[in-house]
Design an enzyme around this catalytic site. Structure first.
Site, mmCIF file in Angstrom:
data_model
loop_
_atom_site.group_PDB
_atom_site.id
_atom_site.type_symbol
_atom_site.label_atom_id
_atom_site.label_comp_id
_atom_site.label_asym_id
_atom_site.label_seq_id
_atom_site.Cartn_x
_atom_site.Cartn_y
_atom_site.Cartn_z
ATOM 1 N N ARG A 1 0.854 -1.189 0.000
ATOM 2 C CA ARG A 1 0.000 0.000 0.000
ATOM 3 C C ARG A 1 0.890 1.239 0.000
ATOM 4 N NH1 ARG A 1 -3.344 -2.688 -1.513
ATOM 5 N NH2 ARG A 1 -5.454 -3.092 -0.738
ATOM 6 N N HIS B 1 -1.831 0.175 -9.694
ATOM 7 C CA HIS B 1 -2.426 -0.817 -8.782
ATOM 8 C C HIS B 1 -2.914 -2.051 -9.560
ATOM 9 C CE1 HIS B 1 -4.443 -1.139 -4.571
ATOM 10 N NE2 HIS B 1 -4.153 -2.342 -5.042
ATOM 11 N N GLU C 1 -4.707 7.373 -5.012
ATOM 12 C CA GLU C 1 -4.890 6.684 -6.301
ATOM 13 C C GLU C 1 -6.216 7.129 -6.931
ATOM 14 O OE1 GLU C 1 -4.639 2.477 -5.454
ATOM 15 O OE2 GLU C 1 -2.536 2.615 -4.890
HETATM 16 N N1 LIG Z 1 -0.886 -4.458 -5.263
HETATM 17 C C1 LIG Z 1 -1.893 -5.296 -5.163
HETATM 18 O O1 LIG Z 1 -2.735 -5.402 -6.040
HETATM 19 C C2 LIG Z 1 -2.000 -6.154 -3.936
HETATM 20 C C3 LIG Z 1 -2.481 -7.475 -4.036
HETATM 21 C C4 LIG Z 1 -2.585 -8.237 -2.880
HETATM 22 C C5 LIG Z 1 -2.228 -7.684 -1.658
HETATM 23 N N2 LIG Z 1 -1.795 -6.398 -1.607
HETATM 24 C C6 LIG Z 1 -1.397 -5.792 -0.336
HETATM 25 O O2 LIG Z 1 -0.442 -6.643 0.249
HETATM 26 C C7 LIG Z 1 -0.747 -6.821 1.611
HETATM 27 C C8 LIG Z 1 -0.285 -8.209 2.041
HETATM 28 O O3 LIG Z 1 -1.086 -9.186 1.422
HETATM 29 P P1 LIG Z 1 -1.006 -10.693 1.912
HETATM 30 O O4 LIG Z 1 -2.027 -11.448 1.161
HETATM 31 O O5 LIG Z 1 0.396 -11.164 1.882
HETATM 32 O O6 LIG Z 1 -1.483 -10.530 3.422
HETATM 33 P P2 LIG Z 1 -1.022 -11.417 4.651
HETATM 34 O O7 LIG Z 1 -1.948 -11.038 5.756
HETATM 35 O O8 LIG Z 1 -0.934 -12.845 4.259
HETATM 36 O O9 LIG Z 1 0.454 -10.910 4.976
HETATM 37 C C9 LIG Z 1 0.740 -9.696 5.593
HETATM 38 C C10 LIG Z 1 1.907 -9.957 6.539
HETATM 39 O O10 LIG Z 1 2.335 -8.697 7.055
HETATM 40 C C11 LIG Z 1 2.741 -8.941 8.382
HETATM 41 N N3 LIG Z 1 2.830 -7.704 9.134
HETATM 42 C C12 LIG Z 1 1.884 -7.072 9.856
HETATM 43 N N4 LIG Z 1 2.397 -5.971 10.428
HETATM 44 C C13 LIG Z 1 3.703 -5.917 10.056
HETATM 45 C C14 LIG Z 1 4.766 -5.024 10.320
HETATM 46 N N5 LIG Z 1 4.588 -3.962 11.110
HETATM 47 N N6 LIG Z 1 5.977 -5.279 9.773
HETATM 48 C C15 LIG Z 1 6.170 -6.348 8.979
HETATM 49 N N7 LIG Z 1 5.197 -7.240 8.706
HETATM 50 C C16 LIG Z 1 3.983 -7.019 9.226
HETATM 51 C C17 LIG Z 1 1.725 -9.923 8.922
HETATM 52 O O11 LIG Z 1 2.227 -10.620 10.058
HETATM 53 C C18 LIG Z 1 1.530 -10.838 7.739
HETATM 54 O O12 LIG Z 1 2.385 -11.964 7.794
HETATM 55 C C19 LIG Z 1 -2.265 -6.626 1.700
HETATM 56 O O13 LIG Z 1 -2.639 -6.144 2.980
HETATM 57 C C20 LIG Z 1 -2.540 -5.624 0.641
HETATM 58 O O14 LIG Z 1 -2.497 -4.331 1.198
HETATM 59 C C21 LIG Z 1 -1.675 -5.624 -2.711
HETATM 60 O O1 LIG Z 2 -5.492 -5.762 -1.441
HETATM 61 C C1 LIG Z 2 -5.652 -6.279 -2.544
HETATM 62 O O2 LIG Z 2 -6.218 -7.375 -2.721
HETATM 63 C C2 LIG Z 2 -5.079 -5.603 -3.734
HETATM 64 O O3 LIG Z 2 -4.573 -4.348 -3.444
HETATM 65 C C3 LIG Z 2 -5.951 -5.608 -4.931
HETATM 66 O O4 LIG Z 2 -6.811 -4.504 -4.985
HETATM 67 P P1 LIG Z 2 -7.859 -4.432 -6.178
HETATM 68 O O5 LIG Z 2 -8.953 -5.356 -5.837
HETATM 69 O O6 LIG Z 2 -8.333 -3.024 -6.208
HETATM 70 O O7 LIG Z 2 -7.134 -4.834 -7.398
#
Ligand SMILES: NC(=O)c1ccc[n+]([C@@H]2O[C@H](COP(=O)([O-])OP(=O)(O)OC[C@H]3O[C@@H](n4cnc5c(N)ncnc54)[C@H](O)[C@@H]3O)[C@@H](O)[C@H]2O)c1
Ligand SMILES: O=C(O)[C@H](O)COP(=O)(O)O
Length: 303
Positions: A202, A250, A231
């Site tokens: 994020r 994104h 965004e």
């Molecule tokens: N760009 C995209 O389209 C996209 C897609 C999927 C996820 N994401 C983002 O990625 C993030 C992670 O997704 P995920 O599926 O791996 O989630 P997840 O919950 O499996 O993993 C997140 C990890 O972050 C850790 N965490 C929490 N606080 C922390 C800190 N202060 N320092 C370090 N680690 C910490 C948690 O313990 C956990 O293991 C989501 O929250 C989302 O914001 C973005």
């Molecule tokens: O947190 C997520 O799953 C990702 O950031 C994806 O976001 P989106 O659904 O807007 O692609």
């Protein structure tokens, strides 16, 4: 829908399903009072949903936590490789008629140290792939078990050690009050000069003004960002326009396969919540007082 349209229509529905672009604010949840019971986030991050307001409005919040994991990890690796080899800059230059081989000499990934910040689902998939590229992988996550990291060949270390040792840093933690702007002037100051940063988590985990300063000074050599604090960003955003920054709008979860999986996962979660089956696994379940949960379940069963 525009925010105004959403406010006008939300009370006509039992459930609302959103992606990251829709902000489910207290105002939206108040407008849905009386009928809205479930908010489904068709993806992982729930920082665009006011969980406290949802809980107070008696709404369960569910997400689709697994279906876009690999897509996000693949996008992280794509950005890592594109950044290291100046792919987007060289592509833009060539399309503008410039053949600049000397300008776009890159850096290698093999043998370099990659710090994964947030070793959850996406972070650990990025780690697996980075090992395949011959990188030395370290990770920081206050909640991840060390044996999970060890099994992938990654070493769990402190925040300070991770940012100090890394040649590349890849961000994968959720945006929470604790992670907001953790990458700031102070933390950039502790990194190696010439570090390269990928963010598919994020935008808000980075202080973007501090990142611009770090890019200008050369402390951070390059950044590749899929996510931004605002965004879409302002057209004159210094960060987006910076020559050492690669950006995508994104797109981490945006593959055909991931979106099909997310659609199924969220439909099942919302359906389960509406049938009163998933109250315990809702994202905000721990915040819902027992008596509210019981009343909510009774209402759901009546429908
Ligand atoms: N760009 C995209 O389209 C996209 C897609 C999927 C996820 N994401 C983002 O990625 C993030 C992670 O997704 P995920 O599926 O791996 O989630 P997840 O919950 O499996 O993993 C997140 C990890 O972050 C850790 N965490 C929490 N606080 C922390 C800190 N202060 N320092 C370090 N680690 C910490 C948690 O313990 C956990 O293991 C989501 O929250 C989302 O914001 C973005
Ligand atoms: O947190 C997520 O799953 C990702 O950031 C994806 O976001 P989106 O659904 O807007 O692609």
């Amino acid at each position: 829908m525009s925010p105004a349209e959403l406010l006008a229509k939300v009370a006509q529905f039992d459930a609302l399903i959103v992606r990251s672009g829709t902000k489910v604010t207290r105002e939206v949840l108040e407008a849905g009072r009386g009928r809205l019971r479930v908010v489904g986030r068709a993806g992982v991050g729930i920082d665009n949903v006011d969980l406290q307001a949802a809980t107070e409005a008696g709404c369960l919040v569910v997400n689709a936590p697994t279906a876009n994991t690999v897509a996000a990890a693949e996008h992280g690796i794509a950005l890592l490789a594109c950044m290291a080899r100046n792919v987007s800059q060289a592509d833009a230059a060539l399309k503008a008629g410039k053949w600049q081989r000397a300008k776009y000499v890159g850096v290698s990934l093999v043998g370099k140290t990659l710090a994964i910040m947030g070793f959850g689902k996406v972070g650990s998939e990025v780690a697996r792939r980075a090992k395949g590229l011959g990188m030395h992988v370290i990770a920081h996550d206050p909640y991840a078990p060390a044996d999970k990291a060890r099994a992938i060949g990654a070493e769990l270390v402190s925040f300070e050690e991770a940012i100090a040792k890394a040649d590349f840093i890849s961000l994968h933690m959720p945006l929470t009050p604790a992670t907001s702007k953790v990458f700031n002037d102070e933390s950039f100051g502790k990194m190696k000069t010439g570090v390269r940063i990928v963010n598919v988590a994020r935008g808000g985990v980075i202080d973007e003004d501090a990142l611009v300063r770090a890019l200008d000074s050369g402390k951070v050599a390059q950044a590749a960002l899929d996510v931004l604090t605002v965004e879409p960003p302002a057209k004159d955003s210094k960060l987006v326009l910076h020559e050492n920054v690669t950006v995508t709008p994104h797109l981490g979860a945006s593959t055909v396969e991931a979106q099909e999986g997310v659609a199924i996962e969220i439909a099942e979660a919302v359906g389960g919540a509406l049938r009163g089956e998933l109250a315990a696994t809702a994202v905000n379940a721990p915040m819902v007082p027992a008596e509210v949960r019981t009343k909510l379940l009774e209402k759901l069963r009546c429908r």
